[in-house]
Design a protein around this motif. Structure first.
Motif, PDB file in Angstrom:
ATOM      1  N   ASP A  33      37.668   9.864  -1.898  1.00  0.00           N
ATOM      2  CA  ASP A  33      36.693   9.212  -1.067  1.00  0.00           C
ATOM      3  C   ASP A  33      36.616   7.674  -1.569  1.00  0.00           C
ATOM      4  O   ASP A  33      37.060   7.738  -2.907  1.00  0.00           O
ATOM      5  CB  ASP A  33      35.479   9.857  -1.531  1.00  0.00           C
ATOM      6  CG  ASP A  33      35.223  11.250  -0.914  1.00  0.00           C
ATOM      7  OD1 ASP A  33      36.039  11.609   0.113  1.00  0.00           O
ATOM      8  OD2 ASP A  33      34.754  12.001  -1.682  1.00  0.00           O
ATOM      9  N   VAL A  34      36.131   6.811  -0.860  1.00  0.00           N
ATOM     10  CA  VAL A  34      36.718   5.390  -1.240  1.00  0.00           C
ATOM     11  C   VAL A  34      35.311   4.729  -0.674  1.00  0.00           C
ATOM     12  O   VAL A  34      34.796   4.687   0.143  1.00  0.00           O
ATOM     13  CB  VAL A  34      37.606   4.968  -0.308  1.00  0.00           C
ATOM     14  CG1 VAL A  34      37.920   3.569  -0.578  1.00  0.00           C
ATOM     15  CG2 VAL A  34      38.961   5.597  -0.463  1.00  0.00           C
ATOM     16  N   ALA A  45      35.108  -4.408   7.377  1.00  0.00           N
ATOM     17  CA  ALA A  45      34.759  -3.718   6.387  1.00  0.00           C
ATOM     18  C   ALA A  45      34.295  -2.268   6.889  1.00  0.00           C
ATOM     19  O   ALA A  45      34.967  -1.216   6.367  1.00  0.00           O
ATOM     20  CB  ALA A  45      33.785  -3.884   5.358  1.00  0.00           C
ATOM     21  N   ALA A  46      33.828  -2.260   7.941  1.00  0.00           N
ATOM     22  CA  ALA A  46      33.132  -1.069   8.686  1.00  0.00           C
ATOM     23  C   ALA A  46      34.513  -0.411   9.427  1.00  0.00           C
ATOM     24  O   ALA A  46      34.590   0.861   9.306  1.00  0.00           O
ATOM     25  CB  ALA A  46      32.152  -1.555   9.712  1.00  0.00           C
ATOM     26  N   GLU A  47      35.580  -1.160   9.642  1.00  0.00           N
ATOM     27  CA  GLU A  47      36.679  -0.401  10.294  1.00  0.00           C
ATOM     28  C   GLU A  47      37.423   0.263   9.275  1.00  0.00           C
ATOM     29  O   GLU A  47      37.993   1.326   9.532  1.00  0.00           O
ATOM     30  CB  GLU A  47      37.643  -1.529  10.905  1.00  0.00           C
ATOM     31  CG  GLU A  47      36.930  -2.419  12.189  1.00  0.00           C
ATOM     32  CD  GLU A  47      37.898  -3.632  12.749  1.00  0.00           C
ATOM     33  OE1 GLU A  47      38.690  -3.896  12.031  1.00  0.00           O
ATOM     34  OE2 GLU A  47      37.335  -4.118  13.803  1.00  0.00           O
ATOM     35  N   ALA A  52      39.019   5.334   7.031  1.00  0.00           N
ATOM     36  CA  ALA A  52      39.181   6.454   5.787  1.00  0.00           C
ATOM     37  C   ALA A  52      38.389   7.668   6.127  1.00  0.00           C
ATOM     38  O   ALA A  52      38.534   8.603   5.749  1.00  0.00           O
ATOM     39  CB  ALA A  52      38.490   5.786   4.606  1.00  0.00           C
ATOM     40  N   ARG A  53      37.169   7.517   7.061  1.00  0.00           N
ATOM     41  CA  ARG A  53      36.545   8.795   7.375  1.00  0.00           C
ATOM     42  C   ARG A  53      37.233   9.789   8.325  1.00  0.00           C
ATOM     43  O   ARG A  53      37.324  10.837   8.484  1.00  0.00           O
ATOM     44  CB  ARG A  53      35.212   8.318   8.007  1.00  0.00           C
ATOM     45  CG  ARG A  53      34.230   7.987   6.977  1.00  0.00           C
ATOM     46  CD  ARG A  53      32.826   7.148   7.760  1.00  0.00           C
ATOM     47  NE  ARG A  53      31.788   6.792   6.856  1.00  0.00           N
ATOM     48  CZ  ARG A  53      30.783   6.183   6.950  1.00  0.00           C
ATOM     49  NH1 ARG A  53      30.622   5.882   8.060  1.00  0.00           N
ATOM     50  NH2 ARG A  53      29.912   5.897   5.988  1.00  0.00           N
ATOM     51  N   ALA A  54      38.060   8.814   9.214  1.00  0.00           N
ATOM     52  CA  ALA A  54      39.076   9.484  10.174  1.00  0.00           C
ATOM     53  C   ALA A  54      40.104  10.488   9.434  1.00  0.00           C
ATOM     54  O   ALA A  54      40.507  11.425   9.962  1.00  0.00           O
ATOM     55  CB  ALA A  54      39.616   8.500  11.086  1.00  0.00           C
ATOM     56  N   ARG A  58      34.943  10.712   2.541  1.00  0.00           N
ATOM     57  CA  ARG A  58      33.702   9.766   2.628  1.00  0.00           C
ATOM     58  C   ARG A  58      34.053   8.446   2.227  1.00  0.00           C
ATOM     59  O   ARG A  58      35.074   8.257   1.497  1.00  0.00           O
ATOM     60  CB  ARG A  58      32.936  10.485   1.597  1.00  0.00           C
ATOM     61  CG  ARG A  58      32.319  11.833   1.782  1.00  0.00           C
ATOM     62  CD  ARG A  58      31.193  12.287   0.662  1.00  0.00           C
ATOM     63  NE  ARG A  58      31.874  12.424  -0.544  1.00  0.00           N
ATOM     64  CZ  ARG A  58      31.233  12.417  -1.763  1.00  0.00           C
ATOM     65  NH1 ARG A  58      29.896  12.260  -1.743  1.00  0.00           N
ATOM     66  NH2 ARG A  58      31.793  12.749  -2.808  1.00  0.00           N
ATOM     67  N   ALA A  59      33.390   7.479   2.863  1.00  0.00           N
ATOM     68  CA  ALA A  59      33.741   6.137   2.661  1.00  0.00           C
ATOM     69  C   ALA A  59      32.548   5.395   2.722  1.00  0.00           C
ATOM     70  O   ALA A  59      31.492   5.591   3.576  1.00  0.00           O
ATOM     71  CB  ALA A  59      34.968   5.571   3.593  1.00  0.00           C
ATOM     72  N   TRP A  60      32.339   4.171   2.239  1.00  0.00           N
ATOM     73  CA  TRP A  60      31.237   3.372   2.094  1.00  0.00           C
ATOM     74  C   TRP A  60      31.868   1.855   1.591  1.00  0.00           C
ATOM     75  O   TRP A  60      32.671   1.871   0.816  1.00  0.00           O
ATOM     76  CB  TRP A  60      30.513   4.064   1.010  1.00  0.00           C
ATOM     77  CG  TRP A  60      28.944   3.279   0.844  1.00  0.00           C
ATOM     78  CD1 TRP A  60      27.750   3.112   1.457  1.00  0.00           C
ATOM     79  CD2 TRP A  60      28.776   2.524  -0.449  1.00  0.00           C
ATOM     80  NE1 TRP A  60      27.018   2.524   0.792  1.00  0.00           N
ATOM     81  CE2 TRP A  60      27.344   1.957  -0.356  1.00  0.00           C
ATOM     82  CE3 TRP A  60      29.462   2.320  -1.429  1.00  0.00           C
ATOM     83  CZ2 TRP A  60      26.769   1.392  -1.425  1.00  0.00           C
ATOM     84  CZ3 TRP A  60      29.166   1.432  -2.343  1.00  0.00           C
ATOM     85  CH2 TRP A  60      27.610   0.893  -2.402  1.00  0.00           C
ATOM     86  N   ALA A  61      31.005   0.939   2.250  1.00  0.00           N
ATOM     87  CA  ALA A  61      31.081  -0.394   1.806  1.00  0.00           C
ATOM     88  C   ALA A  61      29.972  -1.130   1.607  1.00  0.00           C
ATOM     89  O   ALA A  61      29.091  -0.999   1.843  1.00  0.00           O
ATOM     90  CB  ALA A  61      31.880  -1.048   2.994  1.00  0.00           C
ATOM     91  N   VAL A  62      29.951  -1.933   0.786  1.00  0.00           N
ATOM     92  CA  VAL A  62      29.005  -2.976   0.188  1.00  0.00           C
ATOM     93  C   VAL A  62      29.203  -4.359   0.195  1.00  0.00           C
ATOM     94  O   VAL A  62      30.401  -4.630  -0.459  1.00  0.00           O
ATOM     95  CB  VAL A  62      28.357  -2.133  -1.024  1.00  0.00           C
ATOM     96  CG1 VAL A  62      29.358  -2.556  -2.407  1.00  0.00           C
ATOM     97  CG2 VAL A  62      26.958  -3.170  -1.514  1.00  0.00           C
ATOM     98  N   ARG A  63      28.317  -5.283   0.722  1.00  0.00           N
ATOM     99  CA  ARG A  63      28.917  -6.784   0.292  1.00  0.00           C
ATOM    100  C   ARG A  63      28.489  -7.264  -0.997  1.00  0.00           C
ATOM    101  O   ARG A  63      27.494  -6.756  -1.576  1.00  0.00           O
ATOM    102  CB  ARG A  63      28.008  -7.425   1.225  1.00  0.00           C
ATOM    103  CG  ARG A  63      28.297  -8.993   1.205  1.00  0.00           C
ATOM    104  CD  ARG A  63      27.509  -9.907   2.015  1.00  0.00           C
ATOM    105  NE  ARG A  63      28.075 -11.285   2.013  1.00  0.00           N
ATOM    106  CZ  ARG A  63      27.635 -12.261   1.176  1.00  0.00           C
ATOM    107  NH1 ARG A  63      26.823 -11.638   0.183  1.00  0.00           N
ATOM    108  NH2 ARG A  63      28.220 -13.250   1.183  1.00  0.00           N
TER     109      ARG A  63
END
Length: 247
Positions: A33-34, A45-47, A52-54, A58-63
């Motif tokens: 998970d990333v 970042a959303a892409e 990763a979810r595809a 699990r994946a998540w990004a933060v500024r």
């Protein structure tokens, strides 16, 4: 077949593009998970998160701007809280300010050292509260820390050379806790920041033994090796993925 990083959580700073994106997606391919940080480009970042979810992760990004010490530390803690653990940390985010020594401003020096040196240190400092036995820290350096092949790179080379000392010292300090710390030195890699058709590309290509630019996935493959089972007995190492730039 169980993926080598199945059940693990990885944090990749600067994971929205270039080498960082390739690393994040390779670790996801290997089962992790990333979480990733980015400074600009929320859409990019959303892409990466969607990709990763595809892959079923699990994946998540933060500024988090690397020059903001509080944001850097908070990003690590938030990633660990989001996923409930942290196993792999890749210090990839960085900036480059190139030019003649006389033209570099104090503000340039401050920002490069904040992002390329202080931020990785703070990420490591925050991450060790969450990393356990088998934890991995992988710092991304530069071939310019290994070879001064042309002028104008003094500030950038200074910042990336600092990671050599950080990596070795932390490997010694964290080894008894079962945490490995390693450094990967990319050479000329075809990214938005240093495209293979850029103004200095022919020079950089000529300085490699292989005579070509590398691809982000080639750096990601080495990071994945260090993060996986193959990296269990590697620590304090600096590995060049540079096409022979430093040869």
């Amino acid at each position: 077949m169980t993926a080598v990083l199945d059940g693990k959580v990885a944090l990749v700073t600067g994971g929205s593009r270039g080498i960082g994106e390739a690393v994040a997606l390779r670790l996801a391919e290997d089962g992790a998970d990333v979480a990733l940080t980015y400074r600009d480009g929320a859409e990019r970042a959303a892409e990466v998160v969607d990709k990763a979810r595809a892959l079923g992760r699990r994946a998540w990004a933060v500024r988090a701007d690397g020059a903001d010490a509080s944001a850097v530390r908070e990003a690590v803690d938030r990633a660990a809280a989001e996923f409930g653990r942290l196993d792999v940390v890749v210090n990839n985010a960085g900036i480059g300010v190139l030019g003649p020594l006389e033209g570099l401003r104090p503000a340039d020096v401050d920002r490069v050292l904040q992002v390329n040196v202080r931020a990785p240190f703070l990420v490591c400092q925050a991450a060790v509260r969450h990393l356990g036995e088998g934890g991995r820290i992988i710092n991304i350096g530069s071939c310019m820390a290994e070879r001064a092949a042309f002028g104008g790179g003094s500030l950038y080379a200074l910042s990336k050379t600092a990671l050599i000392g950080l990596t070795g010292s932390l490997a010694r300090e964290l080894g008894p806790r079962g945490i490995t710390v390693n450094l990967v030195h990319p050479g000329p890699i075809d990214t938005d920041m240093n495209p293979a058709d850029g103004p200095s590309a022919d020079l950089q290509r000529s300085l490699t033994a292989l005579g070509r630019y590398g691809q982000p996935w080639e750096v990601a493959a080495t990071v994945a090796h260090l993060a996986g089972d193959g990296g269990r007995y590697i620590t304090g190492a600096a590995i060049s993925v540079d096409g022979g730039f430093a040869a």
